[in-house]
Design an enzyme around this catalytic site. Structure first.
Site, PDB file in Angstrom:
ATOM      1  N   THR A  68      -1.483   3.771   1.483  1.00 29.82           N
ATOM      2  CA  THR A  68      -0.923   5.101   1.220  1.00 29.82           C
ATOM      3  C   THR A  68      -2.019   6.113   0.895  1.00 29.82           C
ATOM      4  O   THR A  68      -2.983   5.793   0.188  1.00 29.82           O
ATOM      5  CB  THR A  68       0.083   5.002   0.054  1.00 29.82           C
ATOM      6  OG1 THR A  68       1.126   4.114   0.442  1.00 29.82           O
ATOM      7  CG2 THR A  68       0.682   6.345  -0.299  1.00 29.82           C
ATOM      8  N   GLY A  82      -1.985  -0.122  -6.448  1.00 29.49           N
ATOM      9  CA  GLY A  82      -2.084  -0.746  -7.765  1.00 29.49           C
ATOM     10  C   GLY A  82      -3.386  -1.513  -7.906  1.00 29.49           C
ATOM     11  O   GLY A  82      -3.834  -2.176  -6.970  1.00 29.49           O
ATOM     12  N   GLU A 101       6.311   0.668  -0.094  1.00 28.38           N
ATOM     13  CA  GLU A 101       6.498  -0.207   1.083  1.00 28.38           C
ATOM     14  C   GLU A 101       7.520   0.378   2.059  1.00 28.38           C
ATOM     15  O   GLU A 101       8.202  -0.346   2.759  1.00 28.38           O
ATOM     16  CB  GLU A 101       6.930  -1.625   0.663  1.00 28.38           C
ATOM     17  CG  GLU A 101       5.959  -2.316  -0.268  1.00 28.38           C
ATOM     18  CD  GLU A 101       4.527  -2.301   0.239  1.00 28.38           C
ATOM     19  OE1 GLU A 101       4.330  -2.388   1.459  1.00 28.38           O
ATOM     20  OE2 GLU A 101       3.609  -2.188  -0.589  1.00 28.38           O
TER      21      GLU A 101
END
Length: 571
Positions: free
Chosen positions: A49, A88, A331
């Site tokens: 992303t 993350g 996702e």
């Protein structure tokens, strides 16, 4: 360390980084990288992303340009919007990232490919030259995860750092394309399948807390002069919670199915058979959206059904909500996921219309006799559904899906006849397309729940699971009664009949409700909820929990001396 818990700094190392190495490294790369990753020498994340693009993968702007003179890829973030954003563990924890970038070689762009990029020094943990990396700041939840940003400035990596199990770049820069364009999305299909399991787990936790607490909490008078009843005995409380309990079981079975399908189809892919990949891709996208949307709403229903105490973090429900809600976005943003599934459904519908024999879960689109969009007057049609027969209910869910897929396909057709472009026709039909995907997913869930009953030998367990499957299916009809009535699949008197039957099913489930949540076998330490404790000692532990609040570490808080006392002396 709990492997695969995404809600901690090493989460993506386990659920994205290592699985991608397993699925997309060639043998030589596997031998190099897997031992390092599994020994935590290499701690990785998955950087896909960007600030400006998430779900629309083709819009990602990060570039990896091959330099044949040095046999290296040069990675760049050419714009502000191309900075990697959200992964993350990227902010402070990881020393490597699998970076998704547009591959350029010999002057041509070959689309997104995955590259292993070292981002921090293996011994000092300092960012490497050309790497600008950090944490993106506070969020709605996930406070313990260092979601990060990554800006690449002429970062050079060896040619061997491109994941080359399927696509390859030769030393001279020539490109060998993969056998299937969708192979690069293998990790995402895996994670979307796992998110269905995550949904089932979050819903199971929420139902466990709300149903156990509803059995402990006594409130109001049902009959004057009698003791206050457990709130679980109120029909309204049962109507809030028992359909969600049934849904938790349904999603659990769907999660098991997705897991099996993923591993079965991955086995086929390893044998060179890619035929079922498009269906798995479409199904994982749709079910990811369907289960996360439903669960997200359900957690909040569970919280509110616990009254005021549900708002306390001692209930664990606020934490479950903030940790779960991003699954609706990450996702693959859910509306876009539903539209991806719809694209597959419309394509399958057109193939069936041309006489092709469909296989798999969309084979129902072959059943030409169900191609009737204009419902006949209800009176002129025999009643289709037996509301006590699960097979009959599966059939009406299938017919609803079939009809809504057809309506969406016809909407596109009508737009094209109005001389709209394909793109405009698609966008102008998008609401119908999302409804069609939602109906398809709902059918799959009802079907899988019903199929699962066939595997249950124990009569008593079969009986209670059948009651839940029936409640799940009938509750879904009442929530979407417009679709079923419009298509003539049920008639108005049956809607009333279904409402009455649901009330009977709630009463039947009441004696087993606590046992059904206990069966999820979620340990108190995992549940971390004062309200959902297995022993039911809610009030004593709530008082203890409050006493341990950091604000109670001193009898007189420093704010008294700092603000209140001076304020009073001035008055």
């Amino acid at each position: 360390m709990v492997q695969g818990n995404q809600n901690e700094a090493l989460g993506l190392h386990f659920v994205m980084f290592i699985p991608t190495l397993y699925s997309q490294c060639d043998p030589q790369q596997s031998r190099k990288w897997l031992p390092l990753a599994e020994a935590f020498q290499v701690v990785g994340t998955y950087a896909q992303t960007e600030m400006g693009h998430g779900t629309h993968l083709r819009g990602l702007e990060t570039t990896a340009t091959y330099d044949p003179a040095t046999q290296e890829f040069v990675l760049n973030s050419p714009t502000v919007s191309s900075i990697k954003w959200w992964p993350g563990g990227l902010g402070k924890t990881s020393n490597h990232a699998i970076v998704l970038a547009q591959l350029y070689t010999q002057g041509n762009c070959h689309g997104l490919h995955a590259f292993i990029v070292p981002i921090r020094d293996m011994s000092t943990h300092e960012p490497l030259p050309g790497i600008v990396v950090g944490d993106i700041g506070p969020k709605f939840g996930f406070n313990e995860v260092d979601n990060g940003f990554l800006k690449l400035e002429n970062v050079r990596i060896p040619r061997e750092n491109m994941l080359m199990k399927y696509a390859k770049v030769e030393p001279d820069g020539s490109y060998l394309k993969p056998p299937s364009a969708k192979l690069t999305y293998g990790t995402m299909v895996f994670v979307r399948s796992m998110i269905v399991v995550v949904s089932a787990r979050a819903l199971a936790k929420s139902c466990t807390i709300a149903i156990r607490y509803s059995a402990v909490r006594h409130q109001s008078e049902m009959r004057p002069g009698e003791p206050e009843p457990q709130i679980i005995d109120y029909q309204t409380q049962q109507y809030k919670l028992f359909p969600l309990l049934a849904m938790a079981y349904a999603f659990n079975f769907v999660g098991q199915y997705m897991n099996q399908e993923y591993h079965r189809i991955t086995g086929d892919i390893n044998q060179g058979d890619f035929s079922e990949l498009p269906e798995l891709h479409a199904l994982s996208a749709g079910l990811k959206a369907f289960t996360t949307w439903e669960t997200n709403s359900a957690i909040e229903v569970c919280r509110m059904s616990c009254g005021g105490h549900g708002y306390s973090r001692s209930s664990a429900l606020p934490d479950i909500y903030v940790e779960f809600t991003p699954t609706c976005t990450y996702e693959g943003e859910n509306t876009v996921m539903m539209l991806q599934t719809a694209r597959y459904l419309v394509k399958s519908y057109r193939q069936a219309k041309e006489g092709q024999q469909l296989s798999g879960i969309v084979s129902y689109l072959n059943e030409a006799e169900h191609r009737r969009v204009q419902p006949q007057p209800v009176a002129a049609r025999p009643t289709v559904v037996d509301i006590n027969d699960l097979a009959s209910l599966v059939e009406v869910y299938k017919l609803r899906a079939s009809i809504l897929v057809e309506l969406a396909a016809k909407s596109i057709q009508q737009e094209l006849q109005r001389r709209k472009s394909q793109e405009d026709a698609w966008n102008n039909s998008a609401i119908d397309l999302v409804r069609a995907s939602d109906a398809h997913c709902h059918y799959v869930v009802v079907k899988l729940f019903t199929d699962k009953l066939g595997e249950v030998g124990d009569t008593a367990i079969h009986s209670v699971l059948s009651t839940m499957a029936l409640l799940y299916a009938l509750h879904g009809i009442t929530k979407n009664s417009g679709d079923f009535l419009q298509a003539g699949l049920i008639n108005p008197p049956q809607v009333l009949q279904i409402s009455g039957r649901i009330k009977e099913l709630l009463s039947q489930l009441r004696p087993n409700a606590v046992a059904l949540v206990d069966a999820f076998d979620i340990h108190d330490r995992k549940l971390n909820s004062v309200l959902g404790r297995y022993d039911g000692n809610v009030y004593e532990n709530m008082f203890e929990w409050a006493r341990r609040s950091p604000l109670n570490s001193t009898e007189v808080h420093e704010s008294f001396h700092k603000y209140l006392k001076p304020l009073r002396s001035k008055l």
